[in-house]
Write an enzyme that holds these catalytic residues in place. Structure first.
Site, short mmCIF file in Angstrom:
data_model
loop_
_atom_site.label_atom_id
_atom_site.label_comp_id
_atom_site.label_asym_id
_atom_site.label_seq_id
_atom_site.Cartn_x
_atom_site.Cartn_y
_atom_site.Cartn_z
N HIS A 47 -7.30 -6.12 0.95
CA HIS A 47 -6.11 -5.29 1.19
C HIS A 47 -5.35 -5.75 2.44
CE1 HIS A 47 -4.11 -1.52 0.03
NE2 HIS A 47 -4.01 -1.17 1.29
N SER B 128 0.84 -1.20 0.00
CA SER B 128 0.00 0.00 0.00
C SER B 128 0.88 1.25 0.00
CB SER B 128 -0.96 -0.05 1.19
OG SER B 128 -2.01 0.87 1.03
N ASP C 248 -10.12 -5.76 -3.24
CA ASP C 248 -9.54 -4.72 -2.39
C ASP C 248 -10.39 -3.45 -2.49
OD1 ASP C 248 -7.97 -2.53 -1.50
OD2 ASP C 248 -6.10 -3.59 -1.97
#
Lengths: 286, 286
Positions: free
Chosen positions: B264, B152, B228
């Site tokens: 995620h 991320s 996600d």
């Protein structure tokens, strides 16, 4: 008997289901995680099931996040059930007062002492209500092939539920089990609270007593870390379990591995999780 | 330059060290985790190093507990560095007001805008001070073989630090990177706060801009989960990165895998961690 699915999470090619259901044995809503390996999803085939019983303070979430069982389970094609460690939210006086009694500390026994005896029926929940509910709701799960493992309080739960119920589980293993609860502070507190003062009754729920009466073959894998503070503090007492197995001639298939420097945490569990998956797989796929 | 070791934890045959040190670039104490694989301990040999940069809200602990990089690292003989995501405890006004700015959200850049510019020097910390300190303190680590990855915000950190510093890292990969921060809410907020309003300056810190100027070969592995929510909310924008790579002829070695149904979380990271270890190993052991 039916489950609500709060979340479905992709993991190692399979799916981790975050489930809740209303359990009659515990009289409350129970949460758990169920890992369905890719073999159950892609092929629509029935897969065997490994119950993982968690230790004090845990829920079914800790090991699903940090135990690394899904890796080995996805390789072998085994479903994993991660139940909670007690009933919760019952508003029984004192249920949340200590980390080692009440909420998060059900010890996988059916309490007989008030006020716990109404709801703290974790043995019935784990050996009967939960599997029945799962097998009736998830056709992917093969009710004829079930094994059990666990950590600390849950390692003792796995050993006792296996030894109490010959034939129910194909195999058993344990991580750092509280192996002789009648003789350690955690176990004495729990047994006194849930079962009362009579130590003769405690023996029916103590793995070190139960192994003395076992008839037949055994193949038990136990890992204990030599850096485990609870081992050092004599909360685990695996030596007592080994001694009882030897005295009763039940030590031939008992393997206790003392893992150099490992502690009581999920770093320990995750390191050896695949060994315990493989131990179960020997019996689930024979 | 020296580290304090708060704990040493056995994991997958190696040791996870929980370290702190006083960093001059950030002007505060920084915590990190360092995983030394068994090869570094048993043989006393120098091992290569993989930096793992974490995402928003994380510290170096989350991935060490839930990412399962130690499994693959122990197989290959790679040390893993899990740094923190920002300076902490500086009492800068607003540092703890949001999950996506300030503490836990340093974005691996050197801030130029007040009041962040004094301490929020995460680029200098990660590319210079931290590796220098580690290599001078841990002779087991091979300073000539270093790779980088991340998730991320940290996936973007890995991509940008690799692209900004040709030759510094042997390889790069990323999990669900914020691939074009200049064009997503997380990135716009962070860049405005740390760098000011001038979008031309932002381009020097945006992977999608940086890849346009890359000269030479590339071999980048990126995994993104199709389930996600941040991908769906267009915080990640991997398509923009791919498009920029194509437009500049830098897409030959770029592999972006869209992983069906993955979210995620660390369930996603742990599933593909070994692939990213193997990607790094190709270059760390060539």
């Amino acid at each position: 008997m039916t489950f609500k699915t709060a979340a479905t999470i992709a993991s190692f090619g399979g799916k981790l289901l975050k489930l809740t259901h209303t359990a009659s044995s515990t009289g409350c809503e129970m949460a758990l995680n169920l890992y369905l390996p890719p073999q159950a999803i892609r092929n629509g085939q029935k897969v065997p099931v490994l119950f993982y019983l968690s230790g004090l303070t845990c829920t079914g979430d800790n090991c699903a996040e940090k135990g690394f069982f899904q890796y080995g389970a996805s390789q072998k094609g085994i479903a994993i059930v991660y139940p909670d460690t007690s009933p919760r939210g019952l508003k029984i006086e004192g249920e949340d007062d200590a980390y080692d009694f009440g909420s998060g500390a059900g010890f996988y026994i059916d309490a007989t002492a008030a006020p716990w005896s109404t709801n703290y029926k974790m043995e019935t929940y784990i050996t009967s209500e939960l599997p029945k509910s799962l097998f009736s709701s998830f056709s992917e799960l093969d009710s004829s092939r079930v094994s059990i493992t666990g950590h600390s309080m849950g390692g003792h739960g796995a050993l006792t539920l296996f030894l109490k119920n010959p034939g129910m589980y194909k195999s058993v293993s344990a991580f750092a089990p509280i192996a002789n609860p009648s003789n350690c502070p955690w176990g004495e507190k729990a047994f006194k609270g849930y079962l009362g003062e009579d130590r003769e009754i405690w023996k029916k729920h103590d793995a070190t007593e139960l192994i003395k009466g076992w008839k037949g073959d055994l193949d038990i894998l136990i890992d204990v870390g030599t850096g485990d503070n609870f081992y050092k503090q004599k909360q685990l007492l695996p030596e007592n379990f080994v001694e009882a197995a030897k005295a009763s001639g039940n030590d031939k298939g008992l393997v206790v591995r003392y893992q150099d420097g490992y502690d009581h945490s999920y770093y320990f569990i995750s390191t050896f999780a695949t060994d315990h998956i493989n131990h179960a797989a020997k019996y689930l796929f024979r």
